[in-house]
Enzyme design. Structure first.
Site, PDB file in Angstrom:
ATOM      1  N   HIS A 199      40.067  30.453  35.356  1.00 54.85           N
ATOM      2  CA  HIS A 199      41.603  29.387  35.665  1.00 54.85           C
ATOM      3  C   HIS A 199      40.440  27.975  36.172  1.00 54.85           C
ATOM      4  O   HIS A 199      39.615  27.593  36.177  1.00 54.85           O
ATOM      5  CB  HIS A 199      42.422  29.437  36.047  1.00 54.85           C
ATOM      6  CG  HIS A 199      42.498  29.716  37.183  1.00 54.85           C
ATOM      7  ND1 HIS A 199      43.565  29.559  38.285  1.00 54.85           N
ATOM      8  CD2 HIS A 199      41.537  29.985  37.980  1.00 54.85           C
ATOM      9  CE1 HIS A 199      42.994  30.152  39.214  1.00 54.85           C
ATOM     10  NE2 HIS A 199      41.997  30.136  39.294  1.00 54.85           N
ATOM     11  N   CYS A 238      39.096  25.491  43.637  1.00 55.64           N
ATOM     12  CA  CYS A 238      39.704  25.268  42.454  1.00 55.64           C
ATOM     13  C   CYS A 238      40.042  24.830  41.926  1.00 55.64           C
ATOM     14  O   CYS A 238      40.623  25.011  40.199  1.00 55.64           O
ATOM     15  CB  CYS A 238      41.090  26.670  42.724  1.00 55.64           C
ATOM     16  SG  CYS A 238      40.730  28.167  42.878  1.00 55.64           S
ATOM     17  N   GLU A 288      44.753  37.955  43.453  1.00 56.39           N
ATOM     18  CA  GLU A 288      43.496  36.797  42.851  1.00 56.39           C
ATOM     19  C   GLU A 288      42.095  36.960  43.643  1.00 56.39           C
ATOM     20  O   GLU A 288      41.461  36.712  43.144  1.00 56.39           O
ATOM     21  CB  GLU A 288      43.877  35.777  43.360  1.00 56.39           C
ATOM     22  CG  GLU A 288      43.583  34.656  42.612  1.00 56.39           C
ATOM     23  CD  GLU A 288      44.022  32.828  42.446  1.00 56.39           C
ATOM     24  OE1 GLU A 288      44.298  33.260  41.534  1.00 56.39           O
ATOM     25  OE2 GLU A 288      44.067  32.185  43.798  1.00 56.39           O
ATOM     26  N   ASP A 320      42.810  38.931  29.297  1.00 60.34           N
ATOM     27  CA  ASP A 320      41.725  39.293  29.394  1.00 60.34           C
ATOM     28  C   ASP A 320      40.322  38.716  28.968  1.00 60.34           C
ATOM     29  O   ASP A 320      40.559  38.468  28.098  1.00 60.34           O
ATOM     30  CB  ASP A 320      41.648  41.115  29.206  1.00 60.34           C
ATOM     31  CG  ASP A 320      40.550  41.286  29.862  1.00 60.34           C
ATOM     32  OD1 ASP A 320      39.894  40.637  31.344  1.00 60.34           O
ATOM     33  OD2 ASP A 320      39.537  42.237  29.518  1.00 60.34           O
ATOM     34  N   HIS A 321      39.856  38.450  29.694  1.00 58.02           N
ATOM     35  CA  HIS A 321      38.467  37.629  28.755  1.00 58.02           C
ATOM     36  C   HIS A 321      38.826  35.747  28.701  1.00 58.02           C
ATOM     37  O   HIS A 321      37.844  35.997  27.164  1.00 58.02           O
ATOM     38  CB  HIS A 321      37.014  38.254  28.192  1.00 58.02           C
ATOM     39  CG  HIS A 321      36.311  39.099  28.524  1.00 58.02           C
ATOM     40  ND1 HIS A 321      37.288  40.199  29.633  1.00 58.02           N
ATOM     41  CD2 HIS A 321      35.001  39.201  29.442  1.00 58.02           C
ATOM     42  CE1 HIS A 321      35.824  40.653  29.844  1.00 58.02           C
ATOM     43  NE2 HIS A 321      34.845  40.645  30.339  1.00 58.02           N
TER      44      HIS A 321
HETATM   45 NI    NI Z   1      40.993  30.407  40.947  1.00 54.59          NI
END
Ligand code: NI
Length: 134
Positions: A13, A32, A123, A78-79
């Site tokens: 992300h 991020c 996370e 996922d992935h």
């Molecule tokens: Ni992140």
């Protein structure tokens, strides 16, 4: 009585606000906001609360719960690159908070109303969020 199923998925992300400059994005989101995305090994705890069924001794069959989580959540995320591949995040920032919200809403539709549902999403080893519908 509460029971929990743990599942994991790996996704990429990027957190950024397109209305802000690169500098402001970096100031708020740090690494991020790196333009080329980054990954997390997400750990999802799905907590289901209800009464113990006298016929089975279960609150819910954890195999049934596992199948729902794998089919509806892990298969979907996922992935994947959450920003680019997942329609759920085309107009929603894929923060842990919003991912947990999306997951809760999906799982809620697959669980009988007699159950209370809560999801905790890790996370990183140290950071997690929890959503219970409010
Ligand atoms: Ni992140």
């Amino acid at each position: 009585m509460k029971v929990c199923r743990r599942e994991t998925f790996n996704s990429a992300h990027r957190l950024f606000n397109p209305d802000w400059s690169d500098e402001k994005n970096f100031e708020v989101f740090g690494k991020c906001s790196n333009p080329n995305f980054h990954g997390h090994n997400y750990v999802l705890e799905t907590w289901v609360e209800g009464d113990i069924d006298s016929e089975t001794g279960y609150v819910i069959d954890l195999k049934y719960l596992k199948d729902i989580i794998r089919n509806e959540i892990c298969e979907r995320f996922d992935h994947r690159n959450l920003n680019l591949d997942c329609v759920e995040f085309h107009s929603l920032k894929p923060s842990a908070e919003n991912i947990a919200l999306v997951i809760w809403n999906i799982l809620r539709t697959h669980l009988d109303n007699r159950y209370k549902l809560s999801v905790r999403l890790w996370e990183t080893e140290n950071n997690s969020v929890e959503y219970s519908g409010h």
